[in-house]
Write a protein that holds these residues in place. Structure first.
Motif, PDB file in Angstrom:
ATOM      1  N   GLY A  53      22.043 -14.860 -46.209  1.00  9.59           N
ATOM      2  CA  GLY A  53      20.869 -15.625 -45.821  1.00  9.59           C
ATOM      3  C   GLY A  53      20.679 -15.804 -44.334  1.00  9.59           C
ATOM      4  N   TYR A  54      21.103 -14.810 -43.541  1.00  2.71           N
ATOM      5  CA  TYR A  54      20.988 -14.962 -42.091  1.00  2.71           C
ATOM      6  C   TYR A  54      19.536 -15.106 -41.638  1.00  2.71           C
ATOM      7  N   TYR A  55      18.575 -14.605 -42.417  1.00  2.00           N
ATOM      8  CA  TYR A  55      17.185 -14.689 -41.982  1.00  2.00           C
ATOM      9  C   TYR A  55      16.731 -16.137 -41.841  1.00  2.00           C
ATOM     10  N   TYR A  56      17.371 -17.031 -42.570  1.00  6.08           N
ATOM     11  CA  TYR A  56      16.967 -18.438 -42.552  1.00  6.08           C
ATOM     12  C   TYR A  56      17.892 -19.274 -41.678  1.00  6.08           C
ATOM     13  N   ARG A  57      18.740 -18.624 -40.896  1.00  6.48           N
ATOM     14  CA  ARG A  57      19.780 -19.345 -40.169  1.00  6.48           C
ATOM     15  C   ARG A  57      19.675 -19.192 -38.668  1.00  6.48           C
ATOM     16  N   SER A  58      18.567 -18.657 -38.169  1.00  5.27           N
ATOM     17  CA  SER A  58      18.412 -18.595 -36.722  1.00  5.27           C
ATOM     18  C   SER A  58      16.969 -18.895 -36.350  1.00  5.27           C
ATOM     19  N   ASP A  59      16.706 -18.985 -35.053  1.00  7.64           N
ATOM     20  CA  ASP A  59      15.484 -19.621 -34.567  1.00  7.64           C
ATOM     21  C   ASP A  59      14.205 -18.842 -34.820  1.00  7.64           C
ATOM     22  N   HIS A  60      14.297 -17.554 -35.057  1.00  5.87           N
ATOM     23  CA  HIS A  60      13.093 -16.791 -35.374  1.00  5.87           C
ATOM     24  C   HIS A  60      12.398 -17.348 -36.614  1.00  5.87           C
ATOM     25  N   PHE A  61      13.185 -17.941 -37.533  1.00  6.88           N
ATOM     26  CA  PHE A  61      12.618 -18.459 -38.773  1.00  6.88           C
ATOM     27  C   PHE A  61      11.579 -19.556 -38.497  1.00  6.88           C
TER      28      PHE A  61
END
Length: 553
Positions: A448-456
């Motif tokens: 789930g890295y897509y939901y774990r950094s600021d781009h989200f």
């Protein structure tokens, strides 16, 4: 320029003349030099782990201002280098005990080793007393997937026990959720928020290392000490009173005492039609005593104004914060965050130098170093709610987080988090061809890295975002070696004091990433494109709505 910034600027200025020459003649060598120098600085003990609202923040943001000034950038927020972000830190006393009582069962779970309990409510006391326990499987309410773990059960005032990740990961069924790739429904913050929407008083998430994507030590380090949230007039009373993690061993013992088999219950929860099940006769109690402090943290905003279309912007982002100092921890108690994320901030500065060494871009370039990512993407969330450039005028976001993870060196692959999401990958494909590499899906989509950094945060308001990370197919040693290096970093250094800079680091892979993002940014800055999300991506509608009614900066 204040005195602190002046002193820092003098320290930076010495090497800038020679560096400018190197930047023009050998960009890759200059980027590598910049990465080493800036990571070493920001990850030093002098910055005290860069926790928001501390002396470490003061030194960090002052140093960043001086560094951007010396490179020739301009303050990016109406003449200021900073965007103030109001934060409130809630620090729970570590003497909290989670008491579980049931028929012939009594357990008092200790803070840190047997549970991690906290609250996102900004209050001095929070807790539950003899709150009934209900197992709600994965705690998901997803009408579009015909899935509701809360159907036909009333959890108002109760404590829900929830599994981490989602049924797709649990079953590896590609037709269920996104199969092995985690959806947002698998994230801890979704589970806490959904439980609160359902009226739960408390939430216990069962930790499993593979499903969570990190070991228990990360849970303990991330949720102990000060838990930071955006300051709210309602004190976040809409959140559950108590949010907690419990280890799998504790959940197994609880289920066995309630006459249930944990493995069988978990398997049932991953099947369509699952029904929540009260743990009859079992109750939970815990009292949380909190100390509160409110501060203004800061996003650091540097701008390279566009020569032709200055009201349109490409945002490069990276979070400057890490976990600070744990005074009660033995031994080395400074969480320096060298890879996470001094490496990403160093890349912002390296990119700034490269843009400043060429003709001014036609569109503006923003270097956005955000605060409080480790506390739930708070700095980028605040920016998304208070954007300096309107979303309709924001071309794209290129995010950098933990780009030095594992120090794998040059790779044959380029791993995309959220592979297949947007037209930015067309730009990436063109840039990658010049490096003779291959674009691939991230190696561990289940994490789930897509939901774990600021781009989200920016994606949620429609801005197309590209996040490259964790390529593992080492040119020198092969993919198996690279995968092992990344696993070692995650298990032994991620969110731990050992994430420290070493001059022997091989940053050639990070250089490859920065060079790709530089080329993508230059192409975007020179054309009139507004890249889009692909069909079926949840952020596409927000993008279309913003472009249909564009507003000025």
């Amino acid at each position: 320029m204040n005195n602190t910034v002046k002193v820092l600027a003098l320290g930076l200025a010495c090497g800038l003349g020679a560096a400018a020459v190197l930047a023009a003649t050998d960009p890759a060598a200059q980027i590598e030099q910049d990465l080493h120098r800036h990571i070493a600085e920001l990850a030093s003990d002098a910055y005290e782990g860069r926790a928001p609202g501390t002396a470490g923040e003061e030194k960090t943001v002052a140093w960043l201002q001086a560094a951007f000034e010396e490179l020739g950038a301009e303050p990016g927020n109406a003449g200021s280098w900073f965007q103030e972000v109001p934060i409130t830190a809630v620090t729970t006393a570590p003497d909290a005990v989670l008491a579980i009582r049931g028929s012939d069962f009594s357990a008092d779970w200790a803070y840190g080793s047997e549970m991690m309990a906290f609250t996102r409510r900004q209050v001095e006391q929070a807790g539950i007393e003899e709150s009934e326990l209900v197992f709600v499987g994965y705690g998901i309410n997803a009408p579009e997937r015909n899935w509701n773990d809360y159907a036909d059960v009333d959890v108002s005032g109760k404590t829900v026990v929830v599994l981490i990740n989602d049924p797709g990961y649990a079953t590896q069924d590609p037709a269920l959720f996104n199969g092995n790739a985690m959806t947002y429904y698998g994230r801890w913050d979704y589970k806490y928020d959904e439980a609160a929407r359902q009226g739960a008083a408390a939430v216990l998430i069962v930790h499993e290392t593979d499903a969570a994507a990190y070991p228990w030590e990360v849970v303990r380090s991330s949720w102990s000490g000060a838990n930071i949230g955006l300051t709210a007039d309602n004190q976040h009373l809409d959140k559950a009173a108590v949010e907690a993690w419990i280890p799998q061993a504790g959940a197994e013992a609880l289920f066995a005492a309630a006459g249930l088999d944990y493995a069988q219950s978990k398997a049932a929860a991953a099947r369509p039609g699952f029904k929540a099940r009260p743990l009859a006769g079992f109750h939970a109690s815990v009292s949380l005593n909190n100390s509160l402090s409110t501060n203004l943290s800061r996003n650091v905003v540097a701008l390279l104004p566009g020569s032709k279309y200055p009201d349109e912007v490409i945002i490069y982002s990276a979070h400057w914060d890490h976990l600070g100092v744990r005074p009660d921890a033995p031994g080395d108690n400074i969480y320096n965050g060298a890879s996470d994320n001094a490496s990403g901030v160093a890349a912002l500065l390296a990119l700034t130098r490269q843009f400043m060494s060429a003709d001014a871009p036609q569109r503006s370039i923003m270097m956005l170093a955000v605060t409080a990512e480790e506390s739930g993407l708070l700095g980028s969330k605040y920016y998304s709610e208070n954007p300096i450039f309107a979303p309709a005028k924001t071309v794209a976001n290129l995010n950098m987080d933990n780009i030095a993870a594992g120090n794998i060196g040059r790779t044959r692959d380029v791993a995309v988090v959220g592979y297949g999401n947007s037209e930015l990958e067309d730009y990436l494909a063109r840039a990658v061809r010049g490096q003779g590499r291959e674009v691939v899906q991230e190696p561990y989509p289940e994490k789930g890295y897509y939901y774990r950094s600021d781009h989200f945060s920016l994606a949620r308001i429609g801005i197309p975002a590209l996040y490259l990370t964790r390529s593992t197919d080492s040119v020198e040693h092969g993919k198996e070696w690279g995968d092992a290096r990344l696993r070692d970093y995650t298990a032994n250094h991620y969110h731990k004091p050992s994430d420290e800079y070493d001059p022997s680091w091989n940053l050639s892979g990070a250089v490859q990433e920065v060079m790709l993002l530089l080329e993508i940014g230059r192409e975007l800055a020179a054309n009139r494109d507004f890249p889009s999300w692909h069909e079926g991506v949840e952020f596409k509608r927000a993008r279309e709505q913003s472009l249909a009614a564009p507003s000025r900066r």
